[in-house]
Design a protein around this motif. Structure first.
Motif, short mmCIF file in Angstrom:
data_model
loop_
_atom_site.label_atom_id
_atom_site.label_comp_id
_atom_site.label_asym_id
_atom_site.label_seq_id
_atom_site.Cartn_x
_atom_site.Cartn_y
_atom_site.Cartn_z
N GLU A 76 -13.62 0.03 103.69
CA GLU A 76 -12.90 -0.23 104.94
C GLU A 76 -12.23 1.04 105.47
OE1 GLU A 76 -12.22 -2.70 108.04
OE2 GLU A 76 -13.55 -2.94 106.35
N ASN A 80 -5.01 2.27 119.60
CA ASN A 80 -4.62 0.87 119.43
C ASN A 80 -5.50 -0.05 120.27
OD1 ASN A 80 -2.89 -1.06 118.19
ND2 ASN A 80 -1.76 -1.23 120.11
N LEU A 112 -9.09 -0.71 118.72
CA LEU A 112 -9.18 -1.31 117.39
C LEU A 112 -8.78 -2.78 117.41
CD1 LEU A 112 -7.50 1.52 115.27
CD2 LEU A 112 -9.95 1.08 115.55
N THR A 113 -9.26 -3.51 116.43
CA THR A 113 -8.78 -4.87 116.24
C THR A 113 -7.34 -4.79 115.73
OG1 THR A 113 -9.43 -5.00 113.92
CG2 THR A 113 -11.10 -5.64 115.57
N PRO A 114 -6.58 -5.86 115.84
CA PRO A 114 -5.21 -5.82 115.32
C PRO A 114 -5.16 -5.47 113.82
CG PRO A 114 -5.46 -7.70 116.76
CD PRO A 114 -6.83 -7.10 116.59
N GLU A 115 -6.12 -5.95 113.06
CA GLU A 115 -6.14 -5.66 111.62
C GLU A 115 -6.40 -4.17 111.37
OE1 GLU A 115 -8.21 -8.07 113.01
OE2 GLU A 115 -6.85 -9.72 112.56
N ASP A 116 -7.36 -3.61 112.10
CA ASP A 116 -7.66 -2.19 111.95
C ASP A 116 -6.50 -1.33 112.42
OD1 ASP A 116 -10.12 -2.89 110.94
OD2 ASP A 116 -11.25 -2.31 112.73
N ALA A 117 -5.90 -1.73 113.53
CA ALA A 117 -4.76 -0.98 114.07
C ALA A 117 -3.61 -0.96 113.07
CB ALA A 117 -4.30 -1.57 115.40
#
Length: 174
Positions: free
Chosen positions: A35, A135, A138-143
Motif C-alpha cells: 500500500e 488531498n 486521493l481517497t480519504p483513506e489514502d489521504a
C-alpha cells in the motif's frame, strides 16, 4: 531512518534480540508495504500535474511572488522545489515514517528561503495549495496516510522564526 534499521540499531545497542513489540511493528511495516509503495507511485506519476495545479492556485492567492515575477528561472526553481517536497513525502511513505523528510528536507529549509528572499508565508501558502491538490486526488483513506507528511512541512514552515511578510511590495525578484 526506516523502522527496520531503527529496530536493528536499538536491539544491537542494547545487545539483545528485537522485542515482541518490535517484531509486531516490523510485521505491520511489511504488511502495509504494498500500500505504501502504491501511494508513492501515485505521487510520482502525478507530481507534474500536482505542481502545475498547485502553482496556478498559489498565484491566484499570492500573485506577487518570486515564482510569478516573469523570471522563468525563478518559476522553474519554485516548481522544482515543490516537486522535491512531493518526492520527499513519497520517501516517507516508503520508509513508513517522517525521518526522510526530517533528515533531508526540513533541516535549514527556513534559513534557505530567508537567505534567498522568499517570504515564508508564500512558501506556506504554496504548500497549502499542494496539500489541497494531493488531498483532492486521493481517497480519504489514502489521504489519511499521505497528508500528515504535508502537515509536518507546514508545521515547520509556520513555526516561529525570523519575521517575514507576505507580498511586502518587493519587486526586486526579477
Amino acid at each position: 531512518m526506516s523502522i527496520v534499521k531503527q529496530v536493528i540499531l536499538n536491539a544491537d545497542e542494547e545487545v539483545r534480540y528485537p522485542t515482541p513489540g518490535e517484531i509486531r511493528a516490523l510485521q505491520n511495516f511489511y504488511k502495509t508495504g504494498t500500500e505504501r509503495i502504491r501511494l508513492a507511485k501515485v505521487l510520482a506519476q502525478n507530481e507534474k500535474k500536482i505542481v502545475e495545479r498547485a502553482t496556478q492556485k498559489f498565484w491566484k492567492i499570492c500573485p506577487r511572488t518570486p515564482s510569478n515575477s516573469g523570471n522563468a528561472r525563478k518559476t522553474e526553481a519554485a516548481m522544482r522545489d515543490i516537486g522535491w517536497y512531493i518526492r520527499l513525502v513519497s520517501y516517507c511513505l516508503l520508509a513508513g515514517n517522517e525521518k526522510p523528510l526530517e533528515e533531508i528536507g526540513l533541516i535549514g529549509m527556513k534559513e534557505l528561503y530567508n537567505s534567498v528572499g522568499i517570504p515564508l508565508e508564500n512558501v506556506r501558502q504554496y504548500m497549502l495549495c499542494v496539500k489541497a491538490e494531493v488531498n483532492a486526488m486521493l481517497t480519504p483513506e489514502d489521504a489519511a496516510e499521505v497528508i500528515p507528511y504535508f502537515d509536518l512541512i507546514l508545521q515547520v514552515i509556520s513555526s516561529p522564526g525570523a519575521p517575514y511578510f507576505q507580498n511586502n511590495g518587493r519587486t526586486d525578484w526579477q
